[in-house]
Design a protein around this motif. Structure first.
Motif, short mmCIF file in Angstrom:
data_model
loop_
_atom_site.label_atom_id
_atom_site.label_comp_id
_atom_site.label_asym_id
_atom_site.label_seq_id
_atom_site.Cartn_x
_atom_site.Cartn_y
_atom_site.Cartn_z
N PHE A 32 -11.53 2.10 10.02
CA PHE A 32 -10.84 1.60 9.00
C PHE A 32 -11.45 0.45 8.33
O PHE A 32 -11.49 0.22 7.09
CB PHE A 32 -9.60 0.92 9.79
CG PHE A 32 -8.89 0.00 8.90
CD1 PHE A 32 -7.99 0.26 7.93
CD2 PHE A 32 -8.69 -1.27 9.46
CE1 PHE A 32 -7.43 -0.39 7.21
CE2 PHE A 32 -8.05 -2.14 8.72
CZ PHE A 32 -7.36 -1.67 7.77
N SER B 61 -3.07 5.83 1.08
CA SER B 61 -2.36 5.95 2.36
C SER B 61 -1.11 5.09 2.44
O SER B 61 -0.11 5.27 2.66
CB SER B 61 -3.12 5.66 3.54
OG SER B 61 -4.13 6.73 3.58
N TRP C 171 -7.74 4.81 1.62
CA TRP C 171 -6.89 3.75 2.05
C TRP C 171 -5.72 3.06 1.16
O TRP C 171 -4.79 2.84 1.33
CB TRP C 171 -7.47 2.63 2.69
CG TRP C 171 -8.20 3.12 3.96
CD1 TRP C 171 -9.43 3.40 4.20
CD2 TRP C 171 -7.55 3.10 5.20
NE1 TRP C 171 -9.84 3.70 5.37
CE2 TRP C 171 -8.56 3.51 6.01
CE3 TRP C 171 -6.18 3.04 5.59
CZ2 TRP C 171 -8.10 3.83 7.48
CZ3 TRP C 171 -6.06 3.27 6.93
CH2 TRP C 171 -6.82 3.71 7.81
N TYR D 126 -7.66 -1.09 -3.34
CA TYR D 126 -8.18 -0.91 -1.76
C TYR D 126 -8.20 -2.43 -1.11
O TYR D 126 -7.71 -2.25 -0.12
CB TYR D 126 -9.68 -0.68 -1.81
CG TYR D 126 -10.43 -0.74 -0.61
CD1 TYR D 126 -9.96 0.03 0.57
CD2 TYR D 126 -11.27 -1.88 -0.30
CE1 TYR D 126 -10.46 -0.23 1.73
CE2 TYR D 126 -11.68 -2.07 0.89
CZ TYR D 126 -11.35 -1.29 2.04
OH TYR D 126 -11.84 -1.42 3.17
N LYS E 160 -1.26 6.06 11.20
CA LYS E 160 -1.60 4.83 10.27
C LYS E 160 -0.37 4.58 9.48
O LYS E 160 0.16 3.54 9.19
CB LYS E 160 -2.62 5.08 9.24
CG LYS E 160 -2.42 6.36 8.35
CD LYS E 160 -3.95 6.49 7.44
CE LYS E 160 -3.73 7.76 6.74
NZ LYS E 160 -5.18 8.16 6.19
#
Length: 394
Positions: free
Chosen positions: A127, A187, A184, A100, A265
């Motif tokens: 975010f 992603s 995240w 992360y 994103k």
């Protein structure tokens, strides 16, 4: 020419969350019953057919409106990310935390995070939310170490570490920090092409969609992605076109529908070149339509942005691609319901795919189960099944 949808296929990818087809359809069926109650419709739902690997589920929803004299059949297909997400959740916490933090600083160094705040400051706060909470945990842990240093000396650092671990384990889980950290991390890995498991899953999704589109004759095919699912469904739509160059013509209308999408994103990130190529592929597919629904109340989307333009791309001359529309959650719900959920930003984010409690032009189940083509519903902001003048016998 036929103006109503008699038979539709829906292919749906939700956000980054663990959800089996059984769990998804259990919730969906409850929402369908609320949809029927609001509009006075009658929907019959088939048993859920789940694939052998539990990666997809399908059910047929037959909806009719006795007073408006129409009926529509929808083959609803849920494409599950359950295995991908649970694989991430199963990693040891130190590994999850490391990935992360690496992702968090990557989004800043690449410049993508600055675009988040510039174009959608609420999304920017979303975010940084997990990082700020982690910093709060670290501050509490540091304070605990300082307080105990006079008794434990150098060993007080153990108190600090244990305090951080306890805060992350208890409060972090309650406040969805674990989930968001993995979101995240996933992603970024997906943007950078480091998720072979996700790539393989999305390829199977695309093959499933193309096979079903070839096997049946549909009036309308909807490819729907919600939240991170919007990003993934864009990728899947491009894969469908790669498998079958005529896929966009496999029904009278083939429409990509992104709801509360976080696709930018990837669109903003310099490493998202492959993703932007996928968007270009969609632009060049003559018969494919794209509708993007955004909402101010929802912090987890890029409100009032044109995703194609934001990626530095351009639709064909005279083409409105995507068609971007904004909605108001407070106009979709009774006042007491809205008052109850409006400060829960996760619940607001899910309203795109929940049943309304008030008539409104945007209604997920009118889109999926109603008689109108999506493009006509969006263009006319039609409330209900059909415009009154079109409510005639089929």
């Amino acid at each position: 020419m036929q103006q109503t949808v008699l038979k539709r296929a829906v292919f749906f990818i939700g956000g980054y969350e663990p959800k089996t087809p059984e769990v998804f359809f259990s919730r969906l069926f409850r929402q369908v019953s609320r949809f029927d109650a609001l509009w006075g419709y009658r929907s019959e739902i088939s048993p859920v057919d789940v694939t052998q690997n539990n990666e997809a589920g399908a059910a047929t929803i037959s909806t009719r409106a006795p007073e408006e004299h129409w009926s529509t059949r929808t083959d609803f297909n849920f494409l599950s990310l359950d295995k991908v997400v649970l694989r991430d959740f199963a990693r040891p916490m130190p590994v999850r935390l490391f990935h992360y933090l690496s992702a968090f600083f990557d989004f800043w160094i690449s410049g993508a995070a600055f675009h988040f705040f510039n174009k959608a400051w609420r999304f920017g706060l979303y975010f940084v939310y997990p990082f700020l909470v982690l910093m709060m945990f670290a501050l509490v842990a540091y304070s605990a170490a300082q307080v105990t240093a006079q008794w434990l000396g150098a060993a007080s650092w153990l108190v600090g570490v244990l305090t951080f671990v306890l805060a992350l384990s208890v409060a972090g889980k309650r406040w969805s920090i674990h989930h968001l950290m993995d979101l995240w991390s996933f992603s970024l890995d997906f943007i950078r092409g480091r998720r072979a498991d996700a790539d393989a899953t999305l390829q199977r999704f695309a093959e499933t969609i193309v096979a079903k589109a070839r096997a049946e004759s549909y009036d309308e095919i909807l490819l729907i992605g919600h939240s991170t699912g919007g990003l993934l469904m864009i990728d899947v739509a491009a894969r469908c076109l790669s498998i079958d160059k005529d896929f966009a013509g496999s029904a009278r209308k083939v429409v990509l529908l992104t709801l509360g999408s976080t696709a930018l994103k990837a669109g903003y990130h310099p490493a998202g070149r492959k993703f932007r190529k996928s968007v270009e592929q969609l632009i060049n597919a003559d018969q494919l339509e794209w509708v993007e629904i955004q909402c101010l109340t929802d912090a987890i989307n890029f409100y009032r942005t044109d995703p194609v333009a934001e990626m530095g791309l351009a639709p064909k001359a005279g083409q409105d691609f995507p068609v971007v529309r904004t909605i108001k959650v407070r106009d979709m719900l009774q006042s007491e319901t809205y008052a109850r959920i409006k400060r829960n930003f996760f619940r607001v984010h899910y309203q795109y795919v929940y049943a309304n409690t008030k008539p409104y032009w945007y209604d997920f189940f009118q889109i999926c189960c109603g008689p109108m083509f999506l493009s006509a519903r969006v263009e006319g902001r039609v409330v209900g099944g059909l415009p009154k003048k079109e409510a005639t016998s089929l």
